[in-house]
Design a protein around this motif. Structure first.
Motif, mmCIF file in Angstrom:
data_model
loop_
_atom_site.group_PDB
_atom_site.id
_atom_site.type_symbol
_atom_site.label_atom_id
_atom_site.label_comp_id
_atom_site.label_asym_id
_atom_site.label_seq_id
_atom_site.Cartn_x
_atom_site.Cartn_y
_atom_site.Cartn_z
ATOM 1 N N THR A 35 4.803 -10.055 2.273
ATOM 2 C CA THR A 35 5.810 -10.633 1.382
ATOM 3 C C THR A 35 7.163 -9.958 1.534
ATOM 4 O O THR A 35 7.231 -8.779 1.883
ATOM 5 C CB THR A 35 5.354 -10.537 -0.096
ATOM 6 N N THR A 70 5.631 -15.197 -0.049
ATOM 7 C CA THR A 70 4.458 -14.345 0.131
ATOM 8 C C THR A 70 3.439 -15.157 0.901
ATOM 9 O O THR A 70 3.026 -16.231 0.463
ATOM 10 C CB THR A 70 3.844 -13.921 -1.218
ATOM 11 N N LEU A 113 3.988 -18.589 -3.069
ATOM 12 C CA LEU A 113 2.751 -18.167 -2.407
ATOM 13 C C LEU A 113 2.340 -19.238 -1.410
ATOM 14 O O LEU A 113 2.208 -20.411 -1.746
ATOM 15 C CB LEU A 113 1.661 -17.951 -3.462
ATOM 16 N N LEU A 150 -0.156 -15.338 1.916
ATOM 17 C CA LEU A 150 -1.498 -14.849 1.609
ATOM 18 C C LEU A 150 -2.371 -15.156 2.819
ATOM 19 O O LEU A 150 -2.894 -16.250 2.971
ATOM 20 C CB LEU A 150 -2.035 -15.517 0.342
ATOM 21 N N ALA A 159 -7.276 -9.666 -1.287
ATOM 22 C CA ALA A 159 -6.186 -10.590 -0.972
ATOM 23 C C ALA A 159 -5.206 -9.781 -0.126
ATOM 24 O O ALA A 159 -4.658 -8.781 -0.598
ATOM 25 C CB ALA A 159 -5.513 -11.102 -2.239
ATOM 26 N N ARG A 160 -5.025 -10.193 1.122
ATOM 27 C CA ARG A 160 -4.161 -9.472 2.062
ATOM 28 C C ARG A 160 -2.960 -10.341 2.363
ATOM 29 O O ARG A 160 -3.100 -11.455 2.858
ATOM 30 C CB ARG A 160 -4.948 -9.160 3.349
ATOM 31 N N SER A 161 -1.763 -9.838 2.029
ATOM 32 C CA SER A 161 -0.543 -10.647 2.138
ATOM 33 C C SER A 161 0.597 -9.886 2.795
ATOM 34 O O SER A 161 0.600 -8.663 2.862
ATOM 35 C CB SER A 161 -0.068 -11.067 0.736
ATOM 36 N N HIS A 214 -3.761 -3.024 -6.773
ATOM 37 C CA HIS A 214 -2.829 -3.045 -5.647
ATOM 38 C C HIS A 214 -3.035 -1.747 -4.868
ATOM 39 O O HIS A 214 -2.953 -0.668 -5.443
ATOM 40 C CB HIS A 214 -1.402 -3.149 -6.180
ATOM 41 N N ILE A 247 -4.346 -6.531 -2.445
ATOM 42 C CA ILE A 247 -5.011 -6.426 -3.742
ATOM 43 C C ILE A 247 -6.510 -6.423 -3.474
ATOM 44 O O ILE A 247 -7.015 -7.295 -2.761
ATOM 45 C CB ILE A 247 -4.664 -7.615 -4.667
ATOM 46 N N THR A 272 -1.746 -11.087 -6.971
ATOM 47 C CA THR A 272 -0.809 -11.236 -5.859
ATOM 48 C C THR A 272 0.496 -11.845 -6.356
ATOM 49 O O THR A 272 1.584 -11.364 -6.031
ATOM 50 C CB THR A 272 -1.433 -12.106 -4.743
ATOM 51 N N ARG A 273 0.403 -12.885 -7.162
ATOM 52 C CA ARG A 273 1.612 -13.522 -7.718
ATOM 53 C C ARG A 273 2.374 -12.567 -8.619
ATOM 54 O O ARG A 273 3.601 -12.528 -8.601
ATOM 55 C CB ARG A 273 1.246 -14.780 -8.489
ATOM 56 N N LEU A 282 1.220 -6.160 1.013
ATOM 57 C CA LEU A 282 0.721 -6.444 -0.332
ATOM 58 C C LEU A 282 -0.782 -6.689 -0.229
ATOM 59 O O LEU A 282 -1.218 -7.727 0.279
ATOM 60 C CB LEU A 282 1.427 -7.665 -0.934
#
Length: 138
Positions: free
Chosen positions: A66, A72, A105, A74, A62-64, A6, A49, A96-97, A47
């Motif tokens: 949330t 969230t 998600l 994604l 992984a670009r999110s 992260h 990762i 991510t989860r 968020l």
């Protein structure tokens, strides 16, 4: 082998992430050639990762966005084509989860990835809607 971590999106080197998007084919649908806009995309995600190979090379992201409680989004899942099919994407989704375990998600699949997401546990949602970006008419 790789390590998922992260990170703050703003701490990433824009050129390094753009190179990953190109290596994953996601650059075809993202403004990677507009460095200022792409940097805002990275910095605005709360968020992020990353997956890095043992040698430190960025191989996935992984670009999110949330709220951590309900949803969230994604927005980008990019894995270098050289590492696709090895579980990197699955690990990025898992991390991510884990970062927002109470949140659902949500994602919009790239056309080439439509068949991937059911394989990793996603279900299709038939009532998603989008509006294109606003034109420069304002």
């Amino acid at each position: 082998m790789w390590k998922c971590e992260h990170v703050l999106g703003a701490s990433l080197a824009v050129q390094e992430v753009a190179a990953l998007y190109r290596a994953s084919t996601l650059a075809e649908r993202r403004p990677v050639d507009n460095e200022e806009r792409f940097a805002r995309m990275l910095a605005g995600a709360n968020l992020v990762i990353t997956a890095r190979a043992r040698d430190g090379r960025l191989i996935g992201i992984a670009r999110s966005i949330t709220d951590g409680a309900y949803a969230t989004y994604l927005s980008d899942l990019a894995v270098s084509t050289a590492f696709q099919g090895r579980g990197v994407g699955r690990d990025l989704i898992r991390a991510t989860r884990e970062a927002a375990p109470q949140a659902k998600l949500i994602l919009l699949a790239a056309p080439a990835a439509v068949d991937y997401y059911p394989h990793v546990g996603f279900t299709r949602h038939e009532s998603a809607w989008t509006l294109p970006e606003m034109a420069n008419e304002l």
